[in-house]
Enzyme design. Structure first.
Site, PDB file in Angstrom:
ATOM      1  N   GLU A  72     -12.589   6.807   7.780  1.00  0.00           N
ATOM      2  CA  GLU A  72     -11.867   8.152   7.931  1.00  0.00           C
ATOM      3  C   GLU A  72     -12.978   9.314   7.636  1.00  0.00           C
ATOM      4  O   GLU A  72     -13.721   9.340   6.774  1.00  0.00           O
ATOM      5  CB  GLU A  72     -10.782   8.388   6.972  1.00  0.00           C
ATOM      6  CG  GLU A  72     -10.111   9.592   6.821  1.00  0.00           C
ATOM      7  CD  GLU A  72      -8.830   9.641   5.925  1.00  0.00           C
ATOM      8  OE1 GLU A  72      -7.986  10.698   6.102  1.00  0.00           O
ATOM      9  OE2 GLU A  72      -8.469   8.730   5.178  1.00  0.00           O
ATOM     10  N   LYS A  81      -3.711  11.634  12.366  1.00  0.00           N
ATOM     11  CA  LYS A  81      -3.166  11.168  11.408  1.00  0.00           C
ATOM     12  C   LYS A  81      -1.645  11.747  10.966  1.00  0.00           C
ATOM     13  O   LYS A  81      -1.504  13.070  11.067  1.00  0.00           O
ATOM     14  CB  LYS A  81      -3.817  11.498  10.159  1.00  0.00           C
ATOM     15  CG  LYS A  81      -3.341  10.933   8.984  1.00  0.00           C
ATOM     16  CD  LYS A  81      -4.533  11.082   7.590  1.00  0.00           C
ATOM     17  CE  LYS A  81      -4.195  10.358   6.316  1.00  0.00           C
ATOM     18  NZ  LYS A  81      -5.147  10.257   5.326  1.00  0.00           N
ATOM     19  N   CYS A  96      -5.863   5.665   7.101  1.00  0.00           N
ATOM     20  CA  CYS A  96      -5.492   5.637   5.647  1.00  0.00           C
ATOM     21  C   CYS A  96      -3.964   5.620   5.087  1.00  0.00           C
ATOM     22  O   CYS A  96      -3.545   4.587   5.243  1.00  0.00           O
ATOM     23  CB  CYS A  96      -6.214   6.806   5.066  1.00  0.00           C
ATOM     24  SG  CYS A  96      -6.578   6.806   3.096  1.00  0.00           S
TER      25      CYS A  96
END
Length: 262
Positions: A41, A110, A144
């Protein structure tokens, strides 16, 4: 498909230096026969860089994407990497997958932002399923915190994802995610999950490493330690098909009972 996980934090604040790190890792991965290199990330810029996130953010088709495409085509392998994406005045925490010929295959924003730091610097994405076809596999992207929501991974399973790439910046004290949750996600959803983490202290955060590629049997095919590392494992479509044939989870679902979940 032989997959390489690049565990490390690169050089926070320097896109130029991080592209050099990515280039070197791509060379090592290609020499080992990998068809895909996955980086963590926000690898392109660094994670804990404060207001530099907005300053260094680029469009999905910007100069850095072109540089990664050149690295991918020169070494002959696909590359997935995290970066801050600028779209007008909006900044997303994004991950992009580029093919071995330099084609941009997929870009994911995300959807579940973690903590005040991310909410202060990013806007959440709204498209929860992003996929591409790569070397005979359907590859999906999450980032994540996204993978910690079972609904996200199950949605990918139902959409046919074979290999789920999860660039991450997973920090202390949440290492149980890498150690325990990721193999379970792979097993309960019958897919490969590649979880590739940052490592070491960066600003207020201590990233724990422990990158892992887990198979549909819940077994870790590769697991990194707590240092910068390049680890390899195979995502085997034949084994995946056999596992899906014998594991009943997706067949035995009763969706009519789950309406209250949404």
């Amino acid at each position: 498909m032989r997959t390489a996980l690049l565990q490390g934090s690169g050089r926070p604040g320097s896109i130029v230096e991080n592209l050099k790190v990515l280039d070197e890792a791509a060379g090592r991965a290609a020499a080992a026969g990998a068809g895909l290199l996955a980086a963590p990330e926000m690898f392109l810029t660094g994670y804990a860089i404060g207001d530099d996130i907005a300053r260094l953010a680029e469009p999905a088709d910007g100069d850095s994407a072109d540089a990664v495409a050149e690295i991918a085509s020169r070494h002959g392998l696909a590359v997935a990497y995290g970066y801050p994406e600028r779209d007008g005045e909006t900044v997303y925490n994004s991950a992009q997958l580029i093919s071995a010929d330099g084609t941009r295959l997929a870009n994911y924003r995300k959807t579940h932002l973690f903590g005040c730091f991310e909410r202060d610097h990013f806007t959440p994405g709204e498209q929860h399923i992003v996929q591409a076809e790569l070397n005979g596999l359907t590859v999906g992207l999450l980032i994540c915190y996204d993978v910690e929501f079972p609904e996200n991974v199950r949605a990918h399973a139902l959409a046919g994802t074979d290999l789920l790439l999860v660039p991450t910046a997973q920090m202390h004290p949440y290492q149980f995610v890498a150690e325990s949750m990721i193999p379970v996600r792979a097993f309960e959803n019958q897919m490969y999950v590649a979880y590739v983490n940052r490592v070491g202290r960066e600003g207020e955060f201590e990233f724990v490493g422990l990158s892992v590629l887990a198979g549909p049997d819940g077994v870790a095919r590769a697991r990194a330690g707590r240092a910068e590392q390049l680890v390899f494992a195979d995502a085997d479509p034949v084994f995946l098909a056999a596992s899906r044939e014998t594991n009943p989870y997706l067949h035995d679902r009763r969706p009519g009972l789950y309406g209250s979940l949404v």
